[in-house]
Design a protein around this motif. Sequence first.
Motif, PDB file in Angstrom:
ATOM      1  N   ILE A   1      26.283 -20.415   1.200  1.00  0.00           N
ATOM      2  CA  ILE A   1      26.323 -18.955   1.132  1.00  0.00           C
ATOM      3  C   ILE A   1      25.488 -18.342   2.247  1.00  0.00           C
ATOM      4  CG2 ILE A   1      25.490 -16.974  -0.219  1.00  0.00           C
ATOM      5  CD1 ILE A   1      26.530 -18.358  -2.708  1.00  0.00           C
ATOM      6  N   LEU A   2      24.326 -18.897   2.490  1.00  0.00           N
ATOM      7  CA  LEU A   2      23.456 -18.384   3.549  1.00  0.00           C
ATOM      8  C   LEU A   2      24.142 -18.511   4.909  1.00  0.00           C
ATOM      9  CD1 LEU A   2      20.804 -17.192   4.423  1.00  0.00           C
ATOM     10  CD2 LEU A   2      19.791 -19.484   4.335  1.00  0.00           C
ATOM     11  N   VAL A   3      24.757 -19.634   5.155  1.00  0.00           N
ATOM     12  CA  VAL A   3      25.487 -19.830   6.414  1.00  0.00           C
ATOM     13  C   VAL A   3      26.644 -18.835   6.514  1.00  0.00           C
ATOM     14  CG1 VAL A   3      26.966 -21.425   7.703  1.00  0.00           C
ATOM     15  CG2 VAL A   3      24.845 -22.251   6.667  1.00  0.00           C
ATOM     16  N   GLY A   4      27.308 -18.563   5.384  1.00  0.00           N
ATOM     17  CA  GLY A   4      28.403 -17.604   5.374  1.00  0.00           C
ATOM     18  C   GLY A   4      27.969 -16.212   5.810  1.00  0.00           C
ATOM     19  N   GLN A   5      26.749 -15.819   5.415  1.00  0.00           N
ATOM     20  CA  GLN A   5      26.250 -14.505   5.829  1.00  0.00           C
ATOM     21  C   GLN A   5      26.073 -14.437   7.339  1.00  0.00           C
ATOM     22  OE1 GLN A   5      26.280 -12.523   3.042  1.00  0.00           O
ATOM     23  NE2 GLN A   5      26.854 -14.548   2.287  1.00  0.00           N
ATOM     24  N   LEU A   6      25.560 -15.506   7.904  1.00  0.00           N
ATOM     25  CA  LEU A   6      25.298 -15.526   9.340  1.00  0.00           C
ATOM     26  C   LEU A   6      26.584 -15.654  10.150  1.00  0.00           C
ATOM     27  CD1 LEU A   6      22.181 -17.902   9.373  1.00  0.00           C
ATOM     28  CD2 LEU A   6      22.263 -15.416   9.049  1.00  0.00           C
ATOM     29  N   LYS A   7      27.573 -16.335   9.591  1.00  0.00           N
ATOM     30  CA  LYS A   7      28.827 -16.553  10.314  1.00  0.00           C
ATOM     31  C   LYS A   7      29.780 -15.374  10.207  1.00  0.00           C
ATOM     32  CE  LYS A   7      32.568 -19.932  10.866  1.00  0.00           C
ATOM     33  NZ  LYS A   7      33.095 -21.249  10.428  1.00  0.00           N
ATOM     34  N   TYR A   8      29.888 -14.788   8.994  1.00  0.00           N
ATOM     35  CA  TYR A   8      30.881 -13.741   8.765  1.00  0.00           C
ATOM     36  C   TYR A   8      30.280 -12.348   8.596  1.00  0.00           C
ATOM     37  CZ  TYR A   8      33.674 -17.888   7.778  1.00  0.00           C
ATOM     38  OH  TYR A   8      34.299 -19.107   7.858  1.00  0.00           O
ATOM     39  N   GLY A   9      28.978 -12.258   8.341  1.00  0.00           N
ATOM     40  CA  GLY A   9      28.369 -10.960   8.090  1.00  0.00           C
ATOM     41  C   GLY A   9      27.395 -10.524   9.152  1.00  0.00           C
ATOM     42  N   MET A  10      27.396 -11.207  10.303  1.00  0.00           N
ATOM     43  CA  MET A  10      26.455 -10.863  11.368  1.00  0.00           C
ATOM     44  C   MET A  10      27.138 -10.936  12.721  1.00  0.00           C
ATOM     45  SD  MET A  10      22.676 -12.500  12.090  1.00  0.00           S
ATOM     46  CE  MET A  10      23.286 -14.067  12.721  1.00  0.00           C
ATOM     47  N   THR A  11      26.843  -9.985  13.592  1.00  0.00           N
ATOM     48  CA  THR A  11      27.412  -9.986  14.939  1.00  0.00           C
ATOM     49  C   THR A  11      26.579 -10.905  15.839  1.00  0.00           C
ATOM     50  OG1 THR A  11      26.053  -8.217  15.881  1.00  0.00           O
ATOM     51  CG2 THR A  11      27.972  -7.548  14.569  1.00  0.00           C
ATOM     52  N   PRO A  12      27.090 -11.249  17.032  1.00  0.00           N
ATOM     53  CA  PRO A  12      26.303 -12.057  17.971  1.00  0.00           C
ATOM     54  C   PRO A  12      24.989 -11.394  18.382  1.00  0.00           C
ATOM     55  CG  PRO A  12      28.620 -12.069  18.593  1.00  0.00           C
ATOM     56  CD  PRO A  12      28.477 -11.055  17.501  1.00  0.00           C
ATOM     57  N   GLU A  13      24.915 -10.059  18.162  1.00  0.00           N
ATOM     58  CA  GLU A  13      23.683  -9.339  18.511  1.00  0.00           C
ATOM     59  C   GLU A  13      22.739  -9.234  17.306  1.00  0.00           C
ATOM     60  OE1 GLU A  13      27.085  -8.460  20.943  1.00  0.00           O
ATOM     61  OE2 GLU A  13      26.776  -7.968  18.821  1.00  0.00           O
ATOM     62  N   TYR A  14      23.069  -9.943  16.211  1.00  0.00           N
ATOM     63  CA  TYR A  14      22.246  -9.991  15.003  1.00  0.00           C
ATOM     64  C   TYR A  14      22.280  -8.711  14.175  1.00  0.00           C
ATOM     65  CZ  TYR A  14      20.503 -13.915  17.712  1.00  0.00           C
ATOM     66  OH  TYR A  14      20.421 -15.047  18.493  1.00  0.00           O
ATOM     67  N   TYR A  15      23.321  -7.917  14.329  1.00  0.00           N
ATOM     68  CA  TYR A  15      23.524  -6.778  13.440  1.00  0.00           C
ATOM     69  C   TYR A  15      24.279  -7.259  12.203  1.00  0.00           C
ATOM     70  CZ  TYR A  15      22.215  -3.541  17.191  1.00  0.00           C
ATOM     71  OH  TYR A  15      21.530  -2.866  18.166  1.00  0.00           O
ATOM     72  N   MET A  16      23.838  -6.782  11.017  1.00  0.00           N
ATOM     73  CA  MET A  16      24.500  -7.169   9.774  1.00  0.00           C
ATOM     74  C   MET A  16      25.543  -6.130   9.388  1.00  0.00           C
ATOM     75  SD  MET A  16      22.970 -10.000   9.204  1.00  0.00           S
ATOM     76  CE  MET A  16      23.844 -10.352   7.677  1.00  0.00           C
ATOM     77  N   LEU A  17      26.634  -6.605   8.801  1.00  0.00           N
ATOM     78  CA  LEU A  17      27.668  -5.722   8.290  1.00  0.00           C
ATOM     79  C   LEU A  17      27.932  -6.050   6.823  1.00  0.00           C
ATOM     80  CD1 LEU A  17      31.127  -7.031   9.396  1.00  0.00           C
ATOM     81  CD2 LEU A  17      29.074  -7.927  10.467  1.00  0.00           C
ATOM     82  N   GLU A  18      28.642  -5.144   6.130  1.00  0.00           N
ATOM     83  CA  GLU A  18      28.832  -5.307   4.693  1.00  0.00           C
ATOM     84  C   GLU A  18      30.294  -5.518   4.316  1.00  0.00           C
ATOM     85  OE1 GLU A  18      26.067  -3.380   1.341  1.00  0.00           O
ATOM     86  OE2 GLU A  18      27.734  -2.090   1.920  1.00  0.00           O
ATOM     87  N   ARG A  19      31.155  -5.662   5.304  1.00  0.00           N
ATOM     88  CA  ARG A  19      32.556  -5.995   5.054  1.00  0.00           C
ATOM     89  C   ARG A  19      33.018  -6.984   6.124  1.00  0.00           C
ATOM     90  NH1 ARG A  19      31.147  -2.976   1.634  1.00  0.00           N
ATOM     91  NH2 ARG A  19      32.323  -1.342   0.553  1.00  0.00           N
TER      92      ARG A  19
END
Length: 221
Positions: A172-190
Amino acid sequence: MKASDWDEVYRFWAQTDTYNIISYRALAEAFDKFGDPATSEIISAHDDYLRCMKRIYERVPKIETEDELVIPQTLELPPTDPPTPVVYLSDAIMLISSGVVAHESEDAKKLENYYLNRGLMKNGLTGLMNESILKYLPSDPWAGHTWYTSYSDMYWFYHYLAIGEREKAENILVGQLKYGMTPEYYMLERYADNDPYFTPWLPNASANGRTIMMLCDFYGM
């Protein structure tokens, strides 16, 4: 009362009441930390609320098979398979997280199995926004492909830590970094698995906070 800013949401007992229980628990911990004499009163209120919820849980109609379990999303309507209407599938994990359903229980495993068996939890993501969007916005090109990242993910993450399944928690943690974060380390919620340019709610402070919590608690920071 209305429990969300989503138009179709009514009173979700597994959201409103479970949050109240979790909040009582956090309040009791804060009061206890500072030795406040009201701690015992708060703990008593929490325990009473939890007992009431457990009684309700035992009484509500459910759809149950040998290895799966579906609970009603509201006490006013019977359960359906698939659950409808639904924004994202987090009711089950909120009941587990609040203690209404024990982490180490057959019901918790059956609730998890329901989502796993239908592809509603995969690649470290657990919040597929499926039925609600398909029903109300059938022309939406992202319907059935949009994942609500970090929210239900975080609660499943802590459930897996509680039962010692660290591999699932790490997934799950890896999923957040792979699908919920941009290459610039911005987080998104969809996240839309059919459109790499689908990035609403970006940047997202709550997703950022949830991910930081998971990182700290997984690696013991």
